[in-house]
Enzyme design. Structure first.
Site, PDB file in Angstrom:
ATOM      1  N   TRP A 441      34.564  -6.439  12.447  1.00  0.00           N
ATOM      2  CA  TRP A 441      34.461  -6.326  13.909  1.00  0.00           C
ATOM      3  C   TRP A 441      33.735  -7.541  14.474  1.00  0.00           C
ATOM      4  O   TRP A 441      34.202  -8.186  15.413  1.00  0.00           O
ATOM      5  CB  TRP A 441      33.697  -5.051  14.303  1.00  0.00           C
ATOM      6  CG  TRP A 441      33.812  -4.742  15.772  1.00  0.00           C
ATOM      7  CD1 TRP A 441      34.636  -3.814  16.332  1.00  0.00           C
ATOM      8  CD2 TRP A 441      33.114  -5.378  16.845  1.00  0.00           C
ATOM      9  NE1 TRP A 441      34.488  -3.839  17.702  1.00  0.00           N
ATOM     10  CE2 TRP A 441      33.572  -4.799  18.052  1.00  0.00           C
ATOM     11  CE3 TRP A 441      32.164  -6.382  16.927  1.00  0.00           C
ATOM     12  CZ2 TRP A 441      33.103  -5.181  19.302  1.00  0.00           C
ATOM     13  CZ3 TRP A 441      31.693  -6.781  18.178  1.00  0.00           C
ATOM     14  CH2 TRP A 441      32.171  -6.174  19.348  1.00  0.00           C
ATOM     15  N   TYR A 445      35.252 -10.486  16.865  1.00  0.00           N
ATOM     16  CA  TYR A 445      34.641 -10.684  18.179  1.00  0.00           C
ATOM     17  C   TYR A 445      34.236 -12.147  18.371  1.00  0.00           C
ATOM     18  O   TYR A 445      34.426 -12.732  19.437  1.00  0.00           O
ATOM     19  CB  TYR A 445      33.425  -9.763  18.309  1.00  0.00           C
ATOM     20  CG  TYR A 445      32.786  -9.756  19.671  1.00  0.00           C
ATOM     21  CD1 TYR A 445      33.313  -9.003  20.716  1.00  0.00           C
ATOM     22  CD2 TYR A 445      31.635 -10.503  19.921  1.00  0.00           C
ATOM     23  CE1 TYR A 445      32.719  -8.984  21.967  1.00  0.00           C
ATOM     24  CE2 TYR A 445      31.032 -10.483  21.166  1.00  0.00           C
ATOM     25  CZ  TYR A 445      31.582  -9.729  22.186  1.00  0.00           C
ATOM     26  OH  TYR A 445      30.992  -9.718  23.425  1.00  0.00           O
ATOM     27  N   ASP A 461      36.763  -1.331  17.386  1.00  0.00           N
ATOM     28  CA  ASP A 461      36.128  -1.061  18.672  1.00  0.00           C
ATOM     29  C   ASP A 461      36.575   0.295  19.224  1.00  0.00           C
ATOM     30  O   ASP A 461      37.775   0.603  19.277  1.00  0.00           O
ATOM     31  CB  ASP A 461      36.504  -2.173  19.658  1.00  0.00           C
ATOM     32  CG  ASP A 461      35.731  -2.080  20.942  1.00  0.00           C
ATOM     33  OD1 ASP A 461      34.658  -2.693  21.017  1.00  0.00           O
ATOM     34  OD2 ASP A 461      36.182  -1.384  21.868  1.00  0.00           O
TER      35      ASP A 461
END
Length: 509
Positions: A441, A445, A461
């Site tokens: 994640w 990002y 997410d």
């Protein structure tokens, strides 16, 4: 000093060019930067938004890039100023030559080629892309009709043209800031391309008004309140400030820049959006003048000003209607963004902002700016690389995050990890995931915001999973990744639209 080019032979009808002519006649800002028009009767090329009288169709020649228009013998218009146009970003996930050209353009725009006359710069660029310089040149010219050196030369000349027009920088400083190794070479290139020397160009235009700033155009629509609101919610007091008033929509922040030769520059930027036109104005501290074109490019990426809303909405519009104006917020400094992403893992946005503020106050350096709200720089990689666990723990940062921040800082400080647009996405995300405390994640990002990769996708997410109706299902991250295949190559924009639709992102950053 206009010149008339020899009239080319009649061109066969082209439906795409006919459509471009209609956009030119309408002065449609949505097409700004997507093509340029060379006018054979004047020898000048313009943006689609140019305010001059629309030329006759038979006198128009259309080009995807400014470099192509200049290679055909056209000079930039002094009225619409092609150097202000947003860049055209072309993405492909299947065509290997297109991917190579796209990556080459990203690296060239990031200043990854040395002086154009030096072949060593092209060889280094080709090696970074994993091909020979001969193959890169061949593929580049086949796709775009110009060589990499011609493309770089045009970008540098247009950057210099904007600095000459919008600032009062001395010509010597303009030459060096634009990437030319010497004033002599700069003058020769300018005279050869534009038929006048830099001083003559500056004399032909009015002196730039004080405080006007450098203009940064974009393609509408752009939801400015949503974009600035994203930054406002996450701003670090002392480092950033956001204005969202009716009369002023602006973002200001302190910045650090590592220049060539290891020199560190520090200063501030002030970006203000024009409520009447699709453009923003940028002012920077004098300390950043030596790298001004690169700072401008970084600000464009931070605000996603080169996005093509029409192309994105064609893929995402059915699932996220009415969201064409949303952009993917970037970052001025990739290392800062990565640290903030680590701090924000599994906590709220407000809690992450508090930790980032404590980190800046404890390890950041003071800096003087015109605003009392801006007084500190975010900590440098070398500073956090040497940080002790106890000092980080005293700020409320848990042990796992401490290890991640120190490992991240050491990797960036040593040069093992590059977190900026143009960096290899697959290699960088793999290197991030290999660090302690950083998972998929966080890596995705960072790729989305720091590397400016439009297909980055944080499948874990919760807001994205909710938008897909997958919350509470077995293995929702894997299911989200599979379901999001229809959003390629704009999955980062899909994530932003999902966040804006209601639920907040899982990370505090």
């Amino acid at each position: 000093m206009s010149r008339t080019l020899p009239r080319p032979a009649a061109e066969p009808p082209c439906p795409q060019d006919d459509a471009r002519y209609l956009a030119l006649a309408a002065r449609d800002a949505r097409f700004d930067g997507r093509f340029f028009t060379g006018v054979t009767s004047t020898g000048i090329y313009c943006r689609p938004v140019c305010g001059v009288r629309t030329p006759r169709r038979e006198n128009c020649r259309f080009y995807d890039l400014a470099a192509q228009a200049e290679a055909a013998g056209f000079r930039p218009c002094l009225r619409c100023r092609p150097e202000l146009a947003p860049r055209q970003l072309v993405w492909s996930t299947q065509d290997a030559p297109a991917i190579l050209v796209r990556e080459a353009l990203r690296l060239l725009d990031a200043g990854s080629l040395s002086e154009p006359a030096e072949g060593g710069g092209l060889r280094a660029l080709a090696a970074r892309l994993g091909v020979s310089d001969r193959h890169l040149r061949r593929v580049f010219e086949a796709a775009l009709g110009v060589s990499p050196l011609q493309y770089v030369q045009t970008r540098r000349l247009l950057a210099a043209k904007q600095l000459l027009t919008d600032t009062d920088l001395p010509v010597t400083q303009v030459a060096l800031a634009s990437g030319f190794g010497s004033v002599r070479r700069f003058n020769a290139a300018f005279q050869g391309h534009y038929g006048l020397n830099p001083t003559q160009l500056r004399q032909r235009g009015a002196a730039p008004p004080a405080g006007r700033g450098l203009r940064l155009a974009y393609r509408p629509p752009l939801d400015v309140p949503a974009l600035l609101g994203f930054f406002a919610q996450r701003r670090i007091p002392g480092v950033e400030d956001v204005c969202l008033g009716d009369s002023l929509q602006a973002l200001r922040r302190t910045v650090r820049w590592s220049a060539a030769g290891g020199t560190a520059l520090a200063g501030w930027i002030d970006v203000r959006f024009d409520p009447a036109r699709p453009q923003a104005s940028l002012q920077v501290s004098e300390s950043l003048y030596p790298v001004l074109p690169l700072v401008m490019a970084r600000v464009r990426g931070m605000l996603d000003l080169d996005a093509d809303p029409e192309a994105v909405d064609a893929v995402l519009g059915a699932d996220f209607p009415g969201a064409a104006g949303l952009r993917v917020p970037g970052a001025f400094d990739g290392f800062e963004l990565a640290v903030r992403a680590v701090l924000g893992q599994q906590i709220t946005v407000a809690a992450a902002r508090t930790l980032a503020q404590r980190l800046a106050e404890r390890f950041g350096e003071p800096i003087a700016t015109p605003w009392t709200a801006l007084s500190r720089l975010f900590p440098a990689p070398a500073t956090l690389a040497a940080a002790e666990g106890d000092a980080l723990g005293a700020l409320g940062i848990v042990r796992q995050r401490q290890a991640a921040i120190v490992a991240l800082a050491r990797a960036v400080d040593s040069g093992q990890l590059a977190l900026h647009p143009g960096a290899d996405v697959a290699a960088t995300t793999a290197a991030l995931c290999a660090l302690p405390g950083i998972g998929d994640w966080t890596a995705q990002y960072i790729a989305m915001r720091a590397l400016r990769w439009p297909d980055a996708f944080p499948a874990g997410d919760v807001a994205v999973q909710a938008a897909l109706g997958l919350r509470g299902t077995p293995r929702p991250a894997q299911a989200a990744a599979a379901a999001a295949e229809r959003w390629r190559p704009w999955r980062a924009y899909a994530a932003v639209r999902a966040w804006h639709a209601g639920a907040r992102p899982a990370s505090g950053e």
